[in-house]
Design a protein around this motif. Structure first.
Motif, PDB file in Angstrom:
ATOM      1  N   PRO A  46       0.790  -1.230   0.000  1.00 16.43           N
ATOM      2  CA  PRO A  46       0.000   0.000   0.000  1.00 16.43           C
ATOM      3  C   PRO A  46       0.830   1.292   0.000  1.00 16.43           C
ATOM      4  CG  PRO A  46      -0.971  -1.600   1.500  1.00 16.43           C
ATOM      5  CD  PRO A  46       0.342  -2.175   1.050  1.00 16.43           C
ATOM      6  N   GLU A  47       2.064   1.229   0.536  1.00 20.05           N
ATOM      7  CA  GLU A  47       2.878   2.437   0.557  1.00 20.05           C
ATOM      8  C   GLU A  47       3.097   2.999  -0.845  1.00 20.05           C
ATOM      9  OE1 GLU A  47       3.048  -0.363   2.740  1.00 20.05           O
ATOM     10  OE2 GLU A  47       5.200  -0.556   2.465  1.00 20.05           O
ATOM     11  N   ALA A  50       1.096   6.062  -2.135  1.00 21.12           N
ATOM     12  CA  ALA A  50       1.568   7.423  -1.869  1.00 21.12           C
ATOM     13  C   ALA A  50       2.599   7.835  -2.908  1.00 21.12           C
ATOM     14  CB  ALA A  50       2.165   7.494  -0.463  1.00 21.12           C
ATOM     15  N   PHE A  87      -6.478  -8.612   1.635  1.00 16.99           N
ATOM     16  CA  PHE A  87      -5.082  -8.199   1.604  1.00 16.99           C
ATOM     17  C   PHE A  87      -4.312  -8.963   2.665  1.00 16.99           C
ATOM     18  CE2 PHE A  87      -1.822  -5.618   3.697  1.00 16.99           C
ATOM     19  CZ  PHE A  87      -0.946  -5.467   2.651  1.00 16.99           C
ATOM     20  N   SER A  88      -3.203  -9.553   2.301  1.00 15.75           N
ATOM     21  CA  SER A  88      -2.327 -10.120   3.304  1.00 15.75           C
ATOM     22  C   SER A  88      -1.094  -9.226   3.394  1.00 15.75           C
ATOM     23  CB  SER A  88      -1.961 -11.558   2.973  1.00 15.75           C
ATOM     24  OG  SER A  88      -1.265 -12.112   4.046  1.00 15.75           O
ATOM     25  N   HIS A  89      -0.240  -9.286   2.418  1.00 16.59           N
ATOM     26  CA  HIS A  89       0.930  -8.413   2.439  1.00 16.59           C
ATOM     27  C   HIS A  89       1.228  -7.806   1.082  1.00 16.59           C
ATOM     28  CE1 HIS A  89       1.564 -10.873   6.055  1.00 16.59           C
ATOM     29  NE2 HIS A  89       2.133  -9.809   6.528  1.00 16.59           N
ATOM     30  N   TYR A 104      -5.304   9.814  -1.866  1.00 10.12           N
ATOM     31  CA  TYR A 104      -4.573  11.018  -2.261  1.00 10.12           C
ATOM     32  C   TYR A 104      -5.271  11.780  -3.381  1.00 10.12           C
ATOM     33  CZ  TYR A 104      -1.306   8.406   0.528  1.00 10.12           C
ATOM     34  OH  TYR A 104      -0.747   7.692   1.561  1.00 10.12           O
ATOM     35  N   TYR A 122      12.407 -22.507  -7.605  1.00  6.62           N
ATOM     36  CA  TYR A 122      13.437 -21.905  -6.751  1.00  6.62           C
ATOM     37  C   TYR A 122      14.720 -21.731  -7.551  1.00  6.62           C
ATOM     38  CZ  TYR A 122      10.266 -22.909  -2.887  1.00  6.62           C
ATOM     39  OH  TYR A 122       9.182 -22.940  -2.059  1.00  6.62           O
TER      40      TYR A 122
ATOM     41  N   GLU B  14       0.812 -13.863   8.522  1.00  9.41           N
ATOM     42  CA  GLU B  14       1.958 -14.263   7.694  1.00  9.41           C
ATOM     43  C   GLU B  14       2.246 -15.752   7.865  1.00  9.41           C
ATOM     44  OE1 GLU B  14       5.153 -14.659   5.343  1.00  9.41           O
ATOM     45  OE2 GLU B  14       3.738 -13.004   5.372  1.00  9.41           O
ATOM     46  N   ILE B  64       9.315  -9.777   6.417  1.00 11.16           N
ATOM     47  CA  ILE B  64       8.669  -8.739   7.223  1.00 11.16           C
ATOM     48  C   ILE B  64       9.618  -8.256   8.321  1.00 11.16           C
ATOM     49  CG2 ILE B  64       6.700  -8.177   8.703  1.00 11.16           C
ATOM     50  CD1 ILE B  64       5.915  -8.824   5.830  1.00 11.16           C
ATOM     51  N   LEU B 107       2.219  -2.389   9.986  1.00 11.45           N
ATOM     52  CA  LEU B 107       1.602  -3.353   9.076  1.00 11.45           C
ATOM     53  C   LEU B 107       0.528  -4.162   9.811  1.00 11.45           C
ATOM     54  CD1 LEU B 107       3.369  -5.526   6.425  1.00 11.45           C
ATOM     55  CD2 LEU B 107       1.725  -6.573   7.930  1.00 11.45           C
ATOM     56  N   TYR B 111      -2.825  -2.419   8.497  1.00  8.99           N
ATOM     57  CA  TYR B 111      -3.169  -3.160   7.287  1.00  8.99           C
ATOM     58  C   TYR B 111      -3.934  -4.448   7.596  1.00  8.99           C
ATOM     59  CZ  TYR B 111       0.358  -0.325   4.776  1.00  8.99           C
ATOM     60  OH  TYR B 111       1.104   0.690   4.218  1.00  8.99           O
ATOM     61  N   ILE B 145       0.135   4.130   6.231  1.00 10.52           N
ATOM     62  CA  ILE B 145       1.113   4.196   5.146  1.00 10.52           C
ATOM     63  C   ILE B 145       2.315   5.036   5.548  1.00 10.52           C
ATOM     64  CG2 ILE B 145       1.476   5.281   2.873  1.00 10.52           C
ATOM     65  CD1 ILE B 145      -1.223   4.081   2.021  1.00 10.52           C
ATOM     66  N   ARG B 148       4.500   3.145   8.060  1.00 10.31           N
ATOM     67  CA  ARG B 148       5.242   2.093   7.359  1.00 10.31           C
ATOM     68  C   ARG B 148       6.404   2.695   6.575  1.00 10.31           C
ATOM     69  NH1 ARG B 148       5.788  -3.281   6.281  1.00 10.31           N
ATOM     70  NH2 ARG B 148       5.171  -3.112   4.125  1.00 10.31           N
ATOM     71  N   GLN B 149       6.101   3.785   5.864  1.00 12.59           N
ATOM     72  CA  GLN B 149       7.158   4.430   5.081  1.00 12.59           C
ATOM     73  C   GLN B 149       8.304   4.881   5.983  1.00 12.59           C
ATOM     74  OE1 GLN B 149       4.793   7.513   3.172  1.00 12.59           O
ATOM     75  NE2 GLN B 149       5.114   6.583   1.165  1.00 12.59           N
ATOM     76  N   GLN B 152      10.315   1.892   7.236  1.00 10.52           N
ATOM     77  CA  GLN B 152      11.114   1.337   6.139  1.00 10.52           C
ATOM     78  C   GLN B 152      12.230   2.294   5.725  1.00 10.52           C
ATOM     79  OE1 GLN B 152       7.882   0.394   3.406  1.00 10.52           O
ATOM     80  NE2 GLN B 152       8.321  -1.765   3.696  1.00 10.52           N
ATOM     81  N   ARG B 162      15.368  -2.044   1.951  1.00 12.27           N
ATOM     82  CA  ARG B 162      14.235  -2.208   2.851  1.00 12.27           C
ATOM     83  C   ARG B 162      14.116  -3.654   3.321  1.00 12.27           C
ATOM     84  NH1 ARG B 162       9.140   0.946   0.053  1.00 12.27           N
ATOM     85  NH2 ARG B 162      10.056   3.006   0.058  1.00 12.27           N
ATOM     86  N   VAL B 461       7.597 -20.939   3.985  1.00  8.82           N
ATOM     87  CA  VAL B 461       7.380 -19.912   2.982  1.00  8.82           C
ATOM     88  C   VAL B 461       5.899 -19.617   2.843  1.00  8.82           C
ATOM     89  CG1 VAL B 461       7.179 -21.519   1.055  1.00  8.82           C
ATOM     90  CG2 VAL B 461       8.004 -19.220   0.636  1.00  8.82           C
ATOM     91  N   LYS B 463       2.133 -17.036   2.551  1.00  8.86           N
ATOM     92  CA  LYS B 463       1.172 -16.232   3.288  1.00  8.86           C
ATOM     93  C   LYS B 463       0.259 -17.178   4.044  1.00  8.86           C
ATOM     94  CE  LYS B 463       0.416 -14.961  -0.700  1.00  8.86           C
ATOM     95  NZ  LYS B 463       0.125 -14.425  -2.021  1.00  8.86           N
TER      96      LYS B 463
END
Lengths: 154, 484
Positions: A46-47, A50, A87-89, A104, A122, B14, B64, B107, B111, B145, B148-149, B152, B162, B461, B463
């Protein structure tokens, strides 16, 4: 002057998934302009909403799933798309645009340039067809941003 | 007929896992289990590698919170080198670790959990997501946001990347910090403090009781009462003055009443007070406090635990918030719903602390690395990751080649509590064999409150989507819900 952001994303440890990442790296070597920003990342978050809200044009580069590895596709992204997913990540380009508009009140004209992948295994290397198509993928992005070959030569 | 409900995959966390809820013949919840279903095994694959590779290699466990693994891995390597790293290197490690705390907590809160908190647990899942939040409370979405910014940007400015920065190394840091970078971070501090304070005020307002006098209840009353609101120990690092410390210190253990039952435990001796139990139905081990045995030695780590064990935070605004937080209970704050609250206070602390650290003149010193070869055959590195106390334990041969490693990951420490939590919430919300969305979400949300990172804790590994299955006493699946 119109400002453009190019976002190449993917996982460099998962074979062809990294092609967007590599294409953006290649573009950062070729394109030298204060009006063009090139960004690489593993996934869209999401960042980025911006960030892209400050640009007039955005180009996303990614690998895609298709029948013919190496096939390049360019499509304009519909900023009115309403995402309906958990949304997860990570997000898709449409969702980043939606966030940009909602938060915005600004959204760039946006394109998604993809190349059909052969393998998401992989691997730290691209498959043969995708490696062969990498320069074409870069050219497709240059075409969208109207960055002339002559500019590259100088 | 007895039945089992399975939630698989879990969403907005996660990693990969599932939940099974077992009902008895009368449709009453009998038991519940949180299964972690993936495995990567970093301890094994590091064997045979040079120990200096460990910080960067172990950081690959997670996208993360790689910095926490870098810190713990580098501290273990410092012990193998038998060096005291330069003070500037310690200051820089502390600052980058706090940058990670800010971005990871942001996060989790903004989020992953804000959809539940802003929109409500019973909202249609089509709307109960980050896009629903940005419609309902765009200021909060923008705040998330920005935080987070900021987090990071601290990592990126100090370490160059990051994700998976290679800046933290055995013996210190690879590069010093420049004045330009330091000033760029410091210039953002006032804005960040304002943002986190605004959201702390919002969260506290959501806890205020509303309605007529006899019906005045928080809108989260049931969640506060049932989200792993249980007796347990709390464990984590505190510094030598009893303050919140994410980088160093000694282990303190506090009980449900708030009494300190163990203090100044040497982190390197973790195996004297922590043991791990293996259950056949999960790849995630079950650590417990050894003196109390299994499962009575259940303990919690992470934001809620840290605020329960410390004497004070050690920064002005965070200490004011801690005083208010402590008012929730006469002893330890027990409901895991308050992990969210604690997370916001820790963000505030981290912002204040980053300002303190970067304002020290020594931060720009160029001597940031101690140089040595392997002098010890063993090292243990312990730090506070966003989700709790993280242990890296390495053994090497005389040439510095890794022979063995053991990791106890923050999320794993909370495994017993997460399992008890889903049983508690299931008993409150699951009735009979009909699965309703709000019930499903509350079972997920109690896990989400812990902000588990299953990729870290199983070194797996991916989500974490969630699935619920309803299974009868004969093991037959009679109903299921699956979300990805």
């Amino acid at each position: 002057m119109s400002r453009t952001i190019i976002i190449g994303y993917g996982n460099p440890l998962r074979g062809d998934d990294a092609v967007g990442y590599y294409a953006a790296q290649k573009l950062s070597e070729l394109v030298k302009s204060e009006d063009i920003t090139i960004h690489t990342c593993h996934q869209l978050t999401p960042e980025l909403a911006a960030d892209i809200s400050r640009y007039d044009k955005a180009v996303f580069i990614d690998a895609s799933i298709g029948d013919t590895p190496g096939t390049i596709t360019t499509a304009q992204i519909d900023p009115t798309h309403i995402p309906n997913r958990t949304f997860s990540h990570q997000l898709d380009p449409e969702s980043v645009l939606t966030c940009s508009q909602a938060l915005y009140d600004r959204v760039p004209v946006a394109y998604l340039v993809t190349i059909d992948a052969d393998s998401f295994g992989y691997l730290e290397d691209l498959s043969g067809p995708v490696k062969a198509g990498l320069s074409g993928l870069v050219d497709a992005v240059l075409e969208i941003i109207k960055y002339k070959k002559t500019e590259l030569m100088s | 007929m007895a039945k089992t409900i399975t939630i698989d995959p879990l969403t907005r966390i996660e990693g990969h896992g599932k939940i099974t809820i077992h009902l008895n013949d009368n449709g009453i919840v009998d038991n519940a289990f949180f299964h972690v279903t993936q495995f990567r095994g970093f301890e094994k694959l590091c064997e045979g590698r040079p120990f200096r590779e460990m910080p960067s290699l172990m950081a690959r466990i997670c996208g993360i919170c790689p910095v926490a693994h870098l810190i713990a891995g580098a501290k273990a390597c410092d012990q193998i080198l038998a060096v005291q790293i330069p003070r500037t290197a310690t200051l820089l490690r502390r600052a980058i670790n706090l940058g990670q705390i800010i971005q990871s907590h942001a996060l989790s809160f903004f989020y992953l959990s804000a959809p539940d908190l802003v929109l409500g647990m019973d909202t249609d899942p089509a709307d109960r997501n980050i896009f629903g939040v940005l419609k309902e409370n765009p200021q909060m979405a923008r705040d998330g946001i920005r935080l987070r910014q900021f987090g990071q940007s601290i990592i990126e400015m100090l370490a160059g990347e990051r994700v998976h920065p290679a800046w933290i190394i055995a013996g210190g840091m690879s590069e010093p910090c420049t004045q330009e970078k330091r000033d760029a971070i410091l210039s953002q501090i006032p804005e960040m403090q304002k943002i986190v304070q605004r959201n702390l005020d919002w969260f506290k307002s959501s806890l205020i009781q509303t309605g007529q006098s006899s019906l005045r209840v928080s809108k989260f009353r049931d969640e506060i009462r049932t989200f792993a609101n249980l007796q347990s120990l709390f464990l984590g690092l505190v510094n030598d003055t009893g303050e919140l410390d994410f980088y160093d210190g000694k282990i303190r253990v506090v009980d449900s009443s708030g009494k300190i039952i163990a203090d100044k435990l040497e982190p390197s001796n973790y195996s004297e007070f922590i043991a791990e139990k293996i259950e056949p139905w999960s790849y995630l081990k079950f650590p417990y406090y050894k003196p109390r045995g299994y499962p009575e030695g259940i303990y919690r780590v992470g934001p809620l635990a840290r605020l329960n064990i410390i004497d004070r935070c050690g920064t002005p605004q965070a200490d004011l918030e801690l005083t208010e937080f402590r008012g929730l209970s006469r002893g330890s704050v027990l409901s895991s719903f308050y992990y969210h609250y604690a997370r916001l206070i820790e963000i505030l602390f981290a912002i204040e602390k980053v300002e303190q650290l970067l304002s020290e003149p020594a931060i720009l010193d160029t001597h940031v690395k101690a140089i040595a070869g392997p002098n010890n055959l063993e090292g243990v590195g312990v730090a506070e990751a966003p989700r709790g106390t993280l242990f890296h334990h390495y053994q090497v041969n005389n040439e510095g080649i890794m022979q063995w490693a053991n990791l106890i990951i923050a999320t794993g420490n909370n495994n017993l509590a997460m399992n008890k939590g889903i049983l508690q919430v299931a008993k409150q919300f699951v009735k009979g064999d009909k699965i309703e969305e709000g019930m499903l979400n509350r079972v997920e949300a109690v896990i989400r409150a812990f902000d588990p990172c299953l990729s870290c804790s199983t070194h797996a590994v991916g989500k974490m989507p969630l699935q619920i299955e309803l299974i009868n006493n004969d093991g037959e699946v009679v109903n299921s819900l699956r979300r990805s």
